[in-house]
Design a protein around this motif. Structure first.
Motif, PDB file in Angstrom:
ATOM      1  N   ASP A 285      -3.400  -3.995   3.276  1.00  0.00           N
ATOM      2  CA  ASP A 285      -4.155  -2.808   3.652  1.00  0.00           C
ATOM      3  C   ASP A 285      -5.553  -2.900   3.023  1.00  0.00           C
ATOM      4  O   ASP A 285      -5.671  -2.942   1.789  1.00  0.00           O
ATOM      5  CB  ASP A 285      -3.431  -1.561   3.153  1.00  0.00           C
ATOM      6  CG  ASP A 285      -4.102  -0.260   3.584  1.00  0.00           C
ATOM      7  OD1 ASP A 285      -5.297  -0.272   3.921  1.00  0.00           O
ATOM      8  OD2 ASP A 285      -3.421   0.774   3.573  1.00  0.00           O
TER       9      ASP A 285
ATOM     10  N   ALA B 130       0.841  -1.213   0.000  1.00  0.00           N
ATOM     11  CA  ALA B 130       0.000   0.000   0.000  1.00  0.00           C
ATOM     12  C   ALA B 130       0.869   1.254   0.000  1.00  0.00           C
ATOM     13  O   ALA B 130       1.946   1.278   0.599  1.00  0.00           O
ATOM     14  CB  ALA B 130      -0.910  -0.021   1.221  1.00  0.00           C
ATOM     15  N   PRO B 131       0.415   2.288  -0.712  1.00  0.00           N
ATOM     16  CA  PRO B 131      -0.917   2.479  -1.313  1.00  0.00           C
ATOM     17  C   PRO B 131      -1.083   1.914  -2.728  1.00  0.00           C
ATOM     18  O   PRO B 131      -2.102   2.166  -3.356  1.00  0.00           O
ATOM     19  CB  PRO B 131      -1.059   3.995  -1.331  1.00  0.00           C
ATOM     20  CG  PRO B 131       0.338   4.476  -1.553  1.00  0.00           C
ATOM     21  CD  PRO B 131       1.222   3.519  -0.786  1.00  0.00           C
TER      22      PRO B 131
ATOM     23  N   ALA C 257      -6.498  -0.595   0.139  1.00  0.00           N
ATOM     24  CA  ALA C 257      -5.788  -0.661  -1.140  1.00  0.00           C
ATOM     25  C   ALA C 257      -5.790  -2.059  -1.742  1.00  0.00           C
ATOM     26  O   ALA C 257      -5.021  -2.327  -2.666  1.00  0.00           O
ATOM     27  CB  ALA C 257      -4.346  -0.187  -0.947  1.00  0.00           C
TER      28      ALA C 257
END
Length: 283
Positions: free
Chosen positions: A248, A220-221, A251
């Motif tokens: 995450d 991530a991101p 994401a």
């Protein structure tokens, strides 16, 4: 045009095959030659920068010209530009397979080649062993750590891991027990070399590389898509669920595909189209 990590002595890099299509021997950061093929977007008359490039990593014992990988490439090529390549120890690439460890360098070379061909957006798509490689490579080559606007950066803009293991040394299924035999035993490596045309490094791992589940939260991101079949004979559903839990949630996405088996061999045209469309929307 130059190849990623090109040495001045590299004589075969690249050559034109047909209009727009190119083949190359890419040189990795540790000096291994990797055979690669570029197929530009089918939309004639537009610049590479206008289109996404999908860089595809095959599974263990796959290779650039194997029918399963060619079928994936043809499906993806209906949507956008595609780079396929043979991991080290596979096909006409040099070196020996480290079964997911130093293969991140092969993938990095292919992503850099896509950048040098003019693609501003690059997504990596990996199957099985290649799935573990795209996760690990995205974690180790992060966009935030590259200079802004780097013309030959190795960090992907989106990542798709299909049929990937979450952890190392898994032996819970019969196919994985056979695979470990092929990797760890001298007789198995001989069978792999001549039966599967896959050359395995007999030294193994001195230190365990970063595992896919440990790498997943580091991506991530950068968007991450995890795809897995509910009939995968190699890795049961705890593997994709572990990866999704570690990633995450802002994401990442998890697709559990009903009736789908394992990797590029079992991927349906519909699934491949949806993967390409997801990558185009998120990269």
């Amino acid at each position: 045009m130059t190849c990623a990590g090109e040495a001045q002595s590299a004589p075969r890099c690249p050559s034109t095959v047909t209009a727009g299509e190119q083949r190359a021997m890419l040189l990795t950061d540790d000096g291994v030659s990797v055979e690669a093929r570029y197929e530009p977007s089918p939309r004639v008359g537009t610049e590479p920068s206008d289109h996404l490039a999908l860089v595809v990593g095959h599974g263990f014992s796959g290779a650039l010209e194997r029918p399963a990988l060619r079928r994936v490439a043809l499906a993806f090529h209906q949507r956008t530009a595609v780079i396929t390549f043979s991991f080290r120890g596979h096909g006409r690439s040099g070196g020996r397979s480290t079964v997911g460890d130093r293969e991140v360098l092969d993938l990095a070379a292919a992503v850099r080649w896509a950048r040098r061909l003019g693609h501003r957006r690059v997504a990596t798509v990996g199957f099985s062993m290649g799935g573990s490689v795209v996760i690990r490579q995205a974690a180790l080559y992060r966009k935030a750590e590259e200079p802004a606007g780097s013309p030959d950066g190795a960090a992907p803009d989106a990542v798709v891991a299909v049929s990937s293991p979450a952890r190392w040394y898994y032996r819970g299924t019969a196919p994985m027990r056979r695979l470990h035999w092929a990797i760890t035993r001298p007789t198995g490596r001989l069978v792999s070399r001549y039966g599967l045309r896959t050359r395995i490094d007999p030294r193994g791992w001195a230190v365990d590389p970063l595992s896919p589940v440990a790498a997943a939260p580091l991506i991530a991101p950068t968007p991450l898509l995890i795809v897995h079949g509910d009939r995968d004979p190699y890795f049961p559903l705890d593997h994709p669920r572990m990866l999704a839990s570690a990633a995450d949630p802002a994401a990442s996405e998890l697709w559990i595909e009903p009736g789908y088996g394992h990797a590029e061999t079992a991927a349906s045209p519909d699934l491949l189209t949806r993967i390409a469309d997801w990558a185009a929307a998120h990269a």
